[in-house]
Write a protein that holds these residues in place. Structure first.
Motif, PDB file in Angstrom:
ATOM      1  N   ALA A  94       0.840  -1.129  -0.009  1.00 36.45           N
ATOM      2  CA  ALA A  94       0.102   0.124  -0.106  1.00 36.45           C
ATOM      3  C   ALA A  94       0.611   1.145   0.011  1.00 36.45           C
ATOM      4  N   GLY A  95       1.786   1.207  -0.589  1.00 35.90           N
ATOM      5  CA  GLY A  95       2.803   2.422  -0.788  1.00 35.90           C
ATOM      6  C   GLY A  95       3.704   2.460   0.303  1.00 35.90           C
ATOM      7  N   THR A  96       3.159   2.868   1.455  1.00 38.05           N
ATOM      8  CA  THR A  96       4.030   3.422   2.914  1.00 38.05           C
ATOM      9  C   THR A  96       3.545   2.356   3.973  1.00 38.05           C
ATOM     10  N   GLY A  97       3.168   1.041   3.881  1.00 41.76           N
ATOM     11  CA  GLY A  97       2.689   0.207   4.763  1.00 41.76           C
ATOM     12  C   GLY A  97       4.362  -0.519   4.988  1.00 41.76           C
ATOM     13  N   VAL A  98       4.142  -0.948   6.413  1.00 39.32           N
ATOM     14  CA  VAL A  98       5.365  -1.720   6.968  1.00 39.32           C
ATOM     15  C   VAL A  98       4.823  -3.015   7.694  1.00 39.32           C
ATOM     16  N   VAL A  99       5.575  -4.175   7.304  1.00 38.05           N
ATOM     17  CA  VAL A  99       5.329  -5.363   8.022  1.00 38.05           C
ATOM     18  C   VAL A  99       6.510  -5.861   8.782  1.00 38.05           C
ATOM     19  N   GLY A 100       6.534  -6.200  10.010  1.00 31.48           N
ATOM     20  CA  GLY A 100       7.628  -6.732  10.586  1.00 31.48           C
ATOM     21  C   GLY A 100       7.319  -8.185  11.003  1.00 31.48           C
ATOM     22  N   THR A 101       8.457  -9.035  10.953  1.00 25.90           N
ATOM     23  CA  THR A 101       8.133 -10.476  11.194  1.00 25.90           C
ATOM     24  C   THR A 101       8.951 -10.824  12.235  1.00 25.90           C
ATOM     25  N   LEU A 102       8.574 -11.588  13.131  1.00 24.18           N
ATOM     26  CA  LEU A 102       9.379 -12.200  14.280  1.00 24.18           C
ATOM     27  C   LEU A 102       9.185 -13.588  14.689  1.00 24.18           C
TER      28      LEU A 102
END
Length: 392
Positions: A54-62
């Motif tokens: 979505a352009g500026t979205g961020v997903v962090g995965t742990l």
């Protein structure tokens, strides 16, 4: 389990993050500074980061300890509202015409706090995706993240969300076993008649009169067309007609919103509103055309996940501070798109250390209550450790 001690230890850090984000609000799909801040902190804590959904979205995965591959998603929104801020404190908005008046600065911060703690401890077995979403305020960032492959790239068996709620006492958590927020649609009705002199109305077909009858009759779609146990709202909020006091115009326009909780009611009101407008107009010799624009779907929790969320909330704030099945809100939230794709629950976190109208969401004097940051972060962390427990 009350507030997590380690999270309480860095409350001052979270307060600083929250106030920094508040001072630099960004509108939907423009959250460049905010998403960069989020991505940098996640990376510093050893969390894998993906940007650009979505352009500026961020997903962090742990990934936790052990071999469990079960994954859940936690979502926070990042965008501000297009409105000026009226506060005079040091962390007030520095961006003219933009303000964090809905608490998304706090939502982002609480999820960051949970991410920091979980990265330090990894006291869970499985995978958690921290979803930082842009453009919740009317621009459908949740839908766009899904269209960009959110759940294909970061598969979650469940997804959870949270919103601060000024109507609840601070640190109280409300959980709904079904509808939480309403679907929000927009409509416009163009009424065409025949203009003329206001002193000779019988030679005209007055679209203003027709529009007035439509406004009145539209209320029957709720009062007489909707089951009293199934709430709905039809509001005409904007009327356009005419240019001066002594001329009947050719055209009048009505604009408004429809709020519903179920898809059958949503579809019925759409169909009946168009039929009602056309029929009333025809009775006066005029015409009416409906332009109906579906917006966010209703945000509807799945009951099993809602009960899990309520149990986790009780661990953090105590059973007495959990409200089960309160009345849902007619406001809208695009977390509904995520709940259409995966089971999950969206909870309200009480904000109410402040009182009065200034505390209301979307108010130019609003500010997030920093005292609840540790509660929200502890809820997120406890949720992960409960749903994805480490084996003995």
């Amino acid at each position: 389990m009350p507030i997590i001690n380690r999270i309480a230890e860095f409350h001052a850090d979270m307060t600083a993050w929250r106030r920094d984000i508040h001072a630099h609000p960004e509108l939907g799909y423009e959250e460049h500074r905010t998403s960069a801040l989020v991505a940098a902190k996640l990376a510093d804590w050893g969390i894998a980061v993906e940007r650009g959904l979505a352009g500026t979205g961020v997903v962090g995965t742990l990934t936790g300890r052990g071999g469990n591959t079960r994954a859940i998603g936690l979502r926070a929104d990042m965008d501000a509202l297009p409105m000026p801020e009226a506060n005079g404190f040091a962390h007030a908005s520095t961006n003219a015409g933009a303000m964090h008046a809905c608490g998304h600065d706090g939502h982002t911060t609480m999820l960051l706090g949970a991410a920091r703690y979980l990265a330090e401890t990894r006291n869970f077995d499985g995978v958690v995706h921290f979803i930082f979403q842009p453009a919740e305020e009317g621009k459908g960032g949740g839908r766009r993240m899904i269209e960009d492959g959110l759940f294909e790239r970061f598969d979650c068996e469940q997804v959870y969300g949270m919103h601060n709620w000024p109507d609840l006492p601070a640190n109280r958590i409300a959980v709904h076993p079904g509808p939480v927020m309403a679907a929000a649609d927009q409509f416009s009705i163009t009424v065409s008649g025949h203009g003329g002199h206001a002193a000779i109305p019988h030679r005209s077909i007055d679209p203003v009169l027709v529009a007035a009858h439509i406004v009145t009759a539209a209320q029957s779609l709720v009062s007489r067309g909707t089951d009293p146990a199934d709430s709905a709202v039809v509001s005409v909020t904007w009327v356009q007609a005419g240019t001066t006091y002594n001329v009947i115009p050719d055209e009048a326009k009505l604009h408004g919103t429809v709020r519903t909780f179920t898809e059958p009611t949503r579809a019925r009101i759409r169909e009946q509103l168009g039929r009602l407008a056309e029929s009333i107009a025809a009775g006066f010799g005029a015409t009416a055309v409906l332009d109906y624009r579906p917006g966010y779907p209703a945000t509807v929790n799945t009951e099993a996940e809602a009960r899990v969320a309520a149990g986790i909330a009780a661990k953090v704030v105590g059973e007495a501070n959990v409200t089960w099945a309160p009345n849902p809100s007619m406001a809208a939230e695009d977390f509904g798109y995520l709940l259409r794709e995966r089971p999950g629950a969206y909870v309200w976190l009480g904000h109410g250390a402040h009182t009065g109208p200034a505390c209301r969401l979307h108010n130019p004097h609003y500010d997030f209550n920093d005292d609840i940051l540790t509660t929200g972060a502890s809820y997120w962390a406890t949720l992960v450790e409960t749903i994805l427990p480490r084996s003995a």
